[in-house]
Design an enzyme around this catalytic site. Sequence first.
Site, PDB file in Angstrom:
ATOM      1  N   CYS A  20       0.839  -1.201   0.000  1.00 14.51           N
ATOM      2  CA  CYS A  20       0.000   0.000   0.000  1.00 14.51           C
ATOM      3  C   CYS A  20       0.870   1.245   0.000  1.00 14.51           C
ATOM      4  O   CYS A  20       2.105   1.167   0.021  1.00 14.51           O
ATOM      5  CB  CYS A  20      -0.957   0.011   1.194  1.00 14.51           C
ATOM      6  SG  CYS A  20      -0.175   0.404   2.757  1.00 14.51           S
ATOM      7  N   CYS A  23       3.606   1.650   2.637  1.00 14.19           N
ATOM      8  CA  CYS A  23       4.830   0.885   2.385  1.00 14.19           C
ATOM      9  C   CYS A  23       5.778   1.677   1.479  1.00 14.19           C
ATOM     10  O   CYS A  23       6.975   1.809   1.774  1.00 14.19           O
ATOM     11  CB  CYS A  23       4.506  -0.452   1.716  1.00 14.19           C
ATOM     12  SG  CYS A  23       3.343  -1.480   2.617  1.00 14.19           S
ATOM     13  N   ASP A 437       8.760  26.645 -32.927  1.00 10.59           N
ATOM     14  CA  ASP A 437       9.865  26.919 -33.835  1.00 10.59           C
ATOM     15  C   ASP A 437       9.393  26.579 -35.255  1.00 10.59           C
ATOM     16  O   ASP A 437       8.411  25.848 -35.423  1.00 10.59           O
ATOM     17  CB  ASP A 437      11.065  26.067 -33.427  1.00 10.59           C
ATOM     18  CG  ASP A 437      12.267  26.292 -34.338  1.00 10.59           C
ATOM     19  OD1 ASP A 437      12.528  27.455 -34.676  1.00 10.59           O
ATOM     20  OD2 ASP A 437      12.921  25.305 -34.705  1.00 10.59           O
ATOM     21  N   ASP A 616      13.605  22.155 -31.856  1.00 11.07           N
ATOM     22  CA  ASP A 616      14.454  21.002 -32.153  1.00 11.07           C
ATOM     23  C   ASP A 616      15.923  21.358 -32.297  1.00 11.07           C
ATOM     24  O   ASP A 616      16.745  20.488 -32.585  1.00 11.07           O
ATOM     25  CB  ASP A 616      13.986  20.328 -33.443  1.00 11.07           C
ATOM     26  CG  ASP A 616      14.363  21.139 -34.682  1.00 11.07           C
ATOM     27  OD1 ASP A 616      14.410  22.375 -34.575  1.00 11.07           O
ATOM     28  OD2 ASP A 616      14.621  20.523 -35.727  1.00 11.07           O
ATOM     29  N   ASP A 620      17.068  26.528 -29.488  1.00  8.75           N
ATOM     30  CA  ASP A 620      15.798  26.425 -28.755  1.00  8.75           C
ATOM     31  C   ASP A 620      15.996  25.980 -27.302  1.00  8.75           C
ATOM     32  O   ASP A 620      15.054  25.998 -26.518  1.00  8.75           O
ATOM     33  CB  ASP A 620      14.864  25.415 -29.442  1.00  8.75           C
ATOM     34  CG  ASP A 620      14.525  25.818 -30.867  1.00  8.75           C
ATOM     35  OD1 ASP A 620      14.276  27.015 -31.087  1.00  8.75           O
ATOM     36  OD2 ASP A 620      14.528  24.938 -31.745  1.00  8.75           O
TER      37      ASP A 620
END
Length: 718
Positions: A20, A23, A437, A616, A620
């Site tokens: 649970c 734990c 971009d 990319d 950036d």
Amino acid sequence: MEEKNKRDLKRSFRVSGMTCATCSRIVEKSLSKVDGVSFAAVNLATETAFVVLERDIPQKDLEDAVSSAGYSISYEKPEDAEKRRYIQSRRNVVLSWAITGPLMILMILHMAGYHVPAFLLLEIAGGMAVVFGAGFRSVKGAWIALSHMHANMDVLVVSGSLAALVTTVLALAGVDIASFGAIGSMIMALHLTGRFIESWLRDRASREIKTLLSIQSEEARVVKDDGEIMVPIEAVKPGFTVIVRPGERIPVDGRVSGGSAAVDESMITGESIPVEKKRDDEVTGGSMNLTGVLRVEVSGVGEDSFLSSMIALIQEAQGAKIPIQAFADRVTNYFVPVVAFLALSSGLFWYFGVDSFGGFLDWAGSFLPWVTETRSPLSTGFFAFVTTMVIACPCALGLATPMALITGTGAASREGIVIRNAEAIQTASDIGVVILDKTGTLTYGKPVVLEHNLAPEIMDAVVSIEKESNHPLASAIGQLGEGKAMVEDLEEIAGRGVTGKVNGREFFVGKPGDLDIYSSHLEKGRTVVEVLKDGKRAGFLAIEDQLREDASGAVERFKNEGIIPVMATGDSLRTAQAVAASAGISEIHAEVTPEDKLDIVRSWQSRGYKVLMVGDGMNDAAALKGADIGLAVGSGTDLAIDSADAVIVKGGVSKVADLVAISRKTFTVIRQNLFWAFAYNVVSIPLAMAALLHPLIAETAMAFSSISVILNSMRVSR
């Protein structure tokens, strides 16, 4: 080497024995105390722990920390551990009901007036067999928790079952008390059944990550001087050559050094159409060779492979915590002790107050047939105590967030999106602006040179320089020749271009100083790259990068969701305007530097918007890091990917809209899960304390609360 060192400071491993949220919290707390551990997160749903280290520390230190909490690290393969757990759980469920079923029949006969000889002894014997036999793992879990000075779900269930068995022992000793021994067996049987169903559903919910794990190869056919030999994948090193025959999975990342074949990459990229692979093409481990024989020179294997990196990123996100989980964690921290106190209080209340409040039970019993008919103080007190102990459910609270994260990140990976930072799931629900971009994001990032006026010797120098660059435009220019010239003092200037010396002459390849000269190209949406030799104009290249076919549809989706689309590009204004017009974007920022992109992000944030940045390239990276959510295109540079919260592995800008949709749905499900988990306990615990619920109804409701959280979480994947 630096990337490998980063991986060495992150470790994931399975923790066995947790049942649970309490734990997992105890294990997490123990790991956090280890000297050298800067961060630890333990996920109950996946039974995994994730730690970030300040330095390299022995694995035994982590094992000792987990052991000190009462649990252990498992090095079994996930599929082996799950198979063993499934078989064991099924056996325990069958055993528990094989004993509990006849006990229930005998109990009904006994209640109907057909007194079975030695029924109390049968209750005790059957109850002990179910609780300490079929329910041994629960008893062990309860003992581990109590011996380490904390309490978990097993403590509540085992305490309830044993309390019910105690009533039978007392009745056998002649004490005036109703015997609930058979109910103790039923409580454990229902608990084991609920955990079995819960485990099965959890395995189904994480099927995407299991699918990725299943396509990892265990062996590879390596080429040796004297032929071919099958070796374990762990023994394959970069530089080896492997043979992949039709119908076999490619076991490693690498480059085709011989042969050609159609390769199915759908399990990794989501692309259903096979891709033709020939000499010098890159292949990814886990993809399927459909036709010819391939010779592949190994470049990445094991932790260095794309598939392993993708799995690690998904598992890391699934094991993380998001802000909304903090409140649930604080509640579960005190949940079991508070429930035990309330159960004891209700038991004492009815023991001392049944004479005064028995009329209330008589009234309730007139329309609730399960309300106990006995008015013995001890019987009623035990009845309320047992019911309160088994009705409470911290499991639903503990599973509410991680189960939704598992299905959400799994659904995203199926769509070709790898979520690296789980907090993005919550943040995405409030995104108001998407900054895109242009090159490689709105466009394919595979530009083609349509026109140039460079002399042959200039072209050779430019191609040689551009072959050293990672920019998408550089790859287009690099296709124009072999580029055999020696380049010195190469320097890439983010957002501007690249410089280098060839044969002692200095070249600049990049953004033009005077755009008006190239207006005819710019008006067509082309990008112009100018070449300077020793500071003087030597020519130009006109490049075109096609708009992704899904770009305009994605922009329309953003607008429908109330999200403002914005383009930010280092390209010229005229080129940006042409692309933006095709995509349907009205707000444009062109000719911007990396610092400008970050300023644009901060400008929107200062106006109260949550910003998602998509890019990319190296230019950036700063904006991706500064945005509330940074989303990198997987074909982009490593720097951009490392700065992002999520990565598009396959597809275009429509995946950005998919990410927002999946994230919003996931966060909605998390809120629903938490609401119903809290509501369940707020309503059910007072009813149990008022002795208005039967222990069997309580245990069934407790199991259903966890199962309902899992079922609701699975809606995300649909």
